[in-house]
Design a protein around this motif. Sequence first.
Motif, PDB file in Angstrom:
ATOM      1  N   PHE A  69      11.025   8.381  -5.789  1.00 23.02           N
ATOM      2  CA  PHE A  69      11.099   8.568  -4.328  1.00 23.02           C
ATOM      3  C   PHE A  69       9.841   8.086  -3.627  1.00 23.02           C
ATOM      4  CE2 PHE A  69      10.641  10.809  -0.352  1.00 23.02           C
ATOM      5  CZ  PHE A  69      11.924  10.870   0.150  1.00 23.02           C
ATOM      6  N   PRO A  70       9.994   7.219  -2.601  1.00 26.20           N
ATOM      7  CA  PRO A  70      11.203   6.511  -2.171  1.00 26.20           C
ATOM      8  C   PRO A  70      11.402   5.254  -3.002  1.00 26.20           C
ATOM      9  CG  PRO A  70       9.393   5.953  -0.724  1.00 26.20           C
ATOM     10  CD  PRO A  70       8.850   6.955  -1.713  1.00 26.20           C
ATOM     11  N   SER A  71      12.537   4.600  -2.839  1.00 24.30           N
ATOM     12  CA  SER A  71      12.820   3.380  -3.589  1.00 24.30           C
ATOM     13  C   SER A  71      11.923   2.239  -3.109  1.00 24.30           C
ATOM     14  CB  SER A  71      14.292   2.980  -3.406  1.00 24.30           C
ATOM     15  OG  SER A  71      14.511   1.656  -3.850  1.00 24.30           O
ATOM     16  N   GLY A  72      11.147   1.679  -4.037  1.00 29.60           N
ATOM     17  CA  GLY A  72      10.283   0.559  -3.686  1.00 29.60           C
ATOM     18  C   GLY A  72      11.077  -0.691  -3.347  1.00 29.60           C
ATOM     19  N   VAL A  78       0.827  -1.211   0.000  1.00 33.67           N
ATOM     20  CA  VAL A  78       0.000   0.000   0.000  1.00 33.67           C
ATOM     21  C   VAL A  78       0.862   1.262   0.000  1.00 33.67           C
ATOM     22  CG1 VAL A  78      -1.649   1.363   1.343  1.00 33.67           C
ATOM     23  CG2 VAL A  78      -1.966  -1.109   1.122  1.00 33.67           C
ATOM     24  N   LEU A  79       1.877   1.286   0.858  1.00 38.04           N
ATOM     25  CA  LEU A  79       2.673   2.500   1.039  1.00 38.04           C
ATOM     26  C   LEU A  79       3.544   2.845  -0.164  1.00 38.04           C
ATOM     27  CD1 LEU A  79       3.839   2.211   4.766  1.00 38.04           C
ATOM     28  CD2 LEU A  79       2.347   3.952   3.767  1.00 38.04           C
ATOM     29  N   ILE A  80       4.112   1.834  -0.807  1.00 41.78           N
ATOM     30  CA  ILE A  80       5.029   2.118  -1.921  1.00 41.78           C
ATOM     31  C   ILE A  80       4.360   2.948  -3.022  1.00 41.78           C
ATOM     32  CG2 ILE A  80       6.349   1.081  -3.819  1.00 41.78           C
ATOM     33  CD1 ILE A  80       7.193  -1.128  -1.865  1.00 41.78           C
ATOM     34  N   PRO A  81       3.219   2.518  -3.588  1.00 44.30           N
ATOM     35  CA  PRO A  81       2.595   3.339  -4.642  1.00 44.30           C
ATOM     36  C   PRO A  81       2.071   4.675  -4.121  1.00 44.30           C
ATOM     37  CG  PRO A  81       1.175   1.488  -4.061  1.00 44.30           C
ATOM     38  CD  PRO A  81       2.490   1.235  -3.399  1.00 44.30           C
ATOM     39  N   VAL A  82       1.569   4.684  -2.882  1.00 40.50           N
ATOM     40  CA  VAL A  82       1.041   5.937  -2.318  1.00 40.50           C
ATOM     41  C   VAL A  82       2.144   6.975  -2.173  1.00 40.50           C
ATOM     42  CG1 VAL A  82       0.084   7.006  -0.242  1.00 40.50           C
ATOM     43  CG2 VAL A  82      -0.917   4.890  -1.125  1.00 40.50           C
ATOM     44  N   PHE A  94       5.110  12.003  -4.020  1.00 39.53           N
ATOM     45  CA  PHE A  94       6.305  12.827  -4.238  1.00 39.53           C
ATOM     46  C   PHE A  94       6.651  12.974  -5.717  1.00 39.53           C
ATOM     47  CE2 PHE A  94       6.807  11.273   0.133  1.00 39.53           C
ATOM     48  CZ  PHE A  94       7.101  12.460   0.790  1.00 39.53           C
ATOM     49  N   ASP A  95       6.176  12.076  -6.553  1.00 40.89           N
ATOM     50  CA  ASP A  95       6.387  12.053  -8.017  1.00 40.89           C
ATOM     51  C   ASP A  95       7.745  12.604  -8.468  1.00 40.89           C
ATOM     52  OD1 ASP A  95       5.953  14.817  -7.756  1.00 40.89           O
ATOM     53  OD2 ASP A  95       4.049  14.789  -8.823  1.00 40.89           O
TER      54      ASP A  95
END
Length: 207
Positions: A123-126, A96-100, A105-106
């Motif tokens: 940002f950040p590195s998945g 959930v957090l990685i794509p959000v 921050f795009d």
Amino acid sequence: MSRSKKMSLFLVFTLIFGVIAIFHESRLGRWIDREVYEFIYASESFITTALMLGFTQLGEVLSMIVMSLILISILMLYKLKIHTLFILISMMASSVLIPVLKNSFDRERPSMLRLIEISGFSFPSGHAMGSTIFFGSLATIIKNTDLNNKALLMTVCATFILMISSSRVYLGVHYPTDVLAGVVIGLAVVVGTSAVLHKKFKKTALI
């Protein structure tokens, strides 16, 4: 470690992530990115590139899913329900957090010295975040069992986090601050989840 200390660590890691998020495109952030880039690329070679490609593949989504399913199967085999819940919550938080965070921050990926082609935001590195959550959770599970050589096994987990994260900078698809932020927020997830399940963890023998 007590629940209060775990919550304190969660807040510290979250704060550090916030600081990186604010300053990652500042003059200081760009200086850090440049200096780390120069240090890593000084070791560029065919063997190093092959090694880093291997580690980066280990951090791919499919690899994380397969390793998570294997770990969950082992934990269920030994009837470690809380440990299974721990890894499930941690990896779901990762998904959930990685794509959000990336879409929030795009940040565009580096455009120079890229050794592989990849799309998406930087940002950040998945890979750094996902590997930190998986191997950090695995290290936490190891710590809460009666396995032998726990220090060695936890060191192996830390090494995988370091190598997978470093591979993203070496291959030119992430800035160092992307990776640092991914590791820090990954640690926050692991510590936070561990704090939530603190009272339910028990020392359990796997051998």
